[in-house]
Every structure is written in structure tokens, then in C-alpha cells.
Design a protein around this motif. Sequence first.
Motif, mmCIF file in Angstrom:
data_model
loop_
_atom_site.group_PDB
_atom_site.id
_atom_site.type_symbol
_atom_site.label_atom_id
_atom_site.label_comp_id
_atom_site.label_asym_id
_atom_site.label_seq_id
_atom_site.Cartn_x
_atom_site.Cartn_y
_atom_site.Cartn_z
ATOM 1 N N GLY A 1 -15.738 56.963 -4.348
ATOM 2 C CA GLY A 1 -16.749 55.922 -4.203
ATOM 3 C C GLY A 1 -16.160 54.664 -3.606
ATOM 4 O O GLY A 1 -14.958 54.549 -3.363
ATOM 5 N N GLY A 2 -17.033 53.695 -3.343
ATOM 6 C CA GLY A 2 -16.573 52.434 -2.785
ATOM 7 C C GLY A 2 -17.705 51.638 -2.195
ATOM 8 O O GLY A 2 -18.876 51.933 -2.412
ATOM 9 N N ARG B 1 -17.211 60.039 1.397
ATOM 10 C CA ARG B 1 -17.116 61.394 0.860
ATOM 11 C C ARG B 1 -16.638 61.320 -0.574
ATOM 12 O O ARG B 1 -15.571 60.778 -0.866
ATOM 13 C CB ARG B 1 -16.172 62.267 1.683
ATOM 14 N N LEU B 2 -17.440 61.895 -1.445
ATOM 15 C CA LEU B 2 -17.092 61.980 -2.855
ATOM 16 C C LEU B 2 -16.469 63.340 -3.153
ATOM 17 O O LEU B 2 -16.844 64.342 -2.530
ATOM 18 C CB LEU B 2 -18.326 61.783 -3.730
ATOM 19 N N ASP C 1 -29.183 53.886 -1.555
ATOM 20 C CA ASP C 1 -28.260 54.905 -2.061
ATOM 21 C C ASP C 1 -27.264 54.315 -3.048
ATOM 22 O O ASP C 1 -26.476 55.051 -3.654
ATOM 23 C CB ASP C 1 -27.489 55.554 -0.901
ATOM 24 N N THR C 2 -27.282 52.995 -3.213
ATOM 25 C CA THR C 2 -26.379 52.348 -4.156
ATOM 26 C C THR C 2 -26.648 52.836 -5.571
ATOM 27 O O THR C 2 -27.781 52.783 -6.060
ATOM 28 C CB THR C 2 -26.557 50.825 -4.099
ATOM 29 N N ALA C 3 -25.608 53.346 -6.221
ATOM 30 C CA ALA C 3 -25.749 53.924 -7.555
ATOM 31 C C ALA C 3 -24.371 54.358 -8.041
ATOM 32 O O ALA C 3 -23.410 54.383 -7.272
ATOM 33 C CB ALA C 3 -26.693 55.124 -7.523
ATOM 34 N N VAL C 4 -24.325 54.727 -9.311
ATOM 35 C CA VAL C 4 -23.160 55.448 -9.818
ATOM 36 C C VAL C 4 -23.442 56.922 -9.622
ATOM 37 O O VAL C 4 -24.510 57.422 -10.024
ATOM 38 C CB VAL C 4 -22.901 55.139 -11.303
ATOM 39 N N GLN D 1 -18.711 54.628 -8.480
ATOM 40 C CA GLN D 1 -19.667 53.667 -7.948
ATOM 41 C C GLN D 1 -19.720 53.737 -6.427
ATOM 42 O O GLN D 1 -18.681 53.706 -5.754
ATOM 43 C CB GLN D 1 -19.297 52.244 -8.372
ATOM 44 N N VAL D 2 -20.928 53.817 -5.907
ATOM 45 C CA VAL D 2 -21.162 53.721 -4.469
ATOM 46 C C VAL D 2 -22.061 52.514 -4.230
ATOM 47 O O VAL D 2 -23.152 52.425 -4.795
ATOM 48 C CB VAL D 2 -21.830 54.999 -3.921
#
Length: 119
Positions: free
Chosen positions: A9-10, A19-20, A89-92, A114-115
Motif C-alpha cells: 500500500g501507499g 500492486r498489493l 479507491d482510498t481505503a484499507v 492503507q491505500v
Amino acid sequence: QVQLVESGGGLVQAGGSLRLSCLASGSTFGFNAMGWYRQAPGKQRELVAAISNGGIIMYADYVKGRFIISRDNAKNTVYLQMNSLKAEDTAVYFCNAGPAMATLPTDSWGQGTQVTVSS
């Protein structure tokens, strides 16, 4: 029992990519199916994508054409390639695993990553 560890994340600008990765360990039967879920502040956790060890894949409608889920069974790892990221798309993002697609989500969760997508 299955243990899951997410990474990747980042912070990224809108339109960018991340890429997760999720590494699974423990009983291999317990991660025949693996999935990515996400939870934004004030919202419920929701499915993003899932994949079986046989290659069956499913996506939530809001990521189709932008996200790609894959897995490397030799490495017990599932990936989520996220392209054309949007602020929403911001989320954990959490990894989940279970013995079959129909069992997801199970109680086997990773710690989350976190993203954050800036607009």
C-alpha cells in the motif's frame, strides 16, 4: 489456521498504479480461495476481487477493467494490481482466505494495508 500478511500500500496520485501482495502461511487447504476486500472510513468492508487456486476469478463491478487479481501458488501469494486509481479507491485493503470461493469472507484476515489516492 491461516496467517496472512499484506504489503504494497501507499500514497499515489489519481490515475496511478499500485500492486498489493498477500503472503499466506499455515494450512494450504485454508487458502484455496483468496480475496481482497477494502474498507473506507465510515463504510462497510466490501469485496474487491477473489481468486481460487484453480484460477476462477471474480471482481466487484467498480474495479472491473482497472484491477487485476492473480496468485502464485508456489509462493502462496496473491496479488492485486490496481491501475487507473481513483480517489474513491482510498481505503484499507485486507486479504482474506478460505477453503473455497463460496466460503469467503472467512475469519482469516490480514492486518490490512492503507491505500490513499490523492485527487
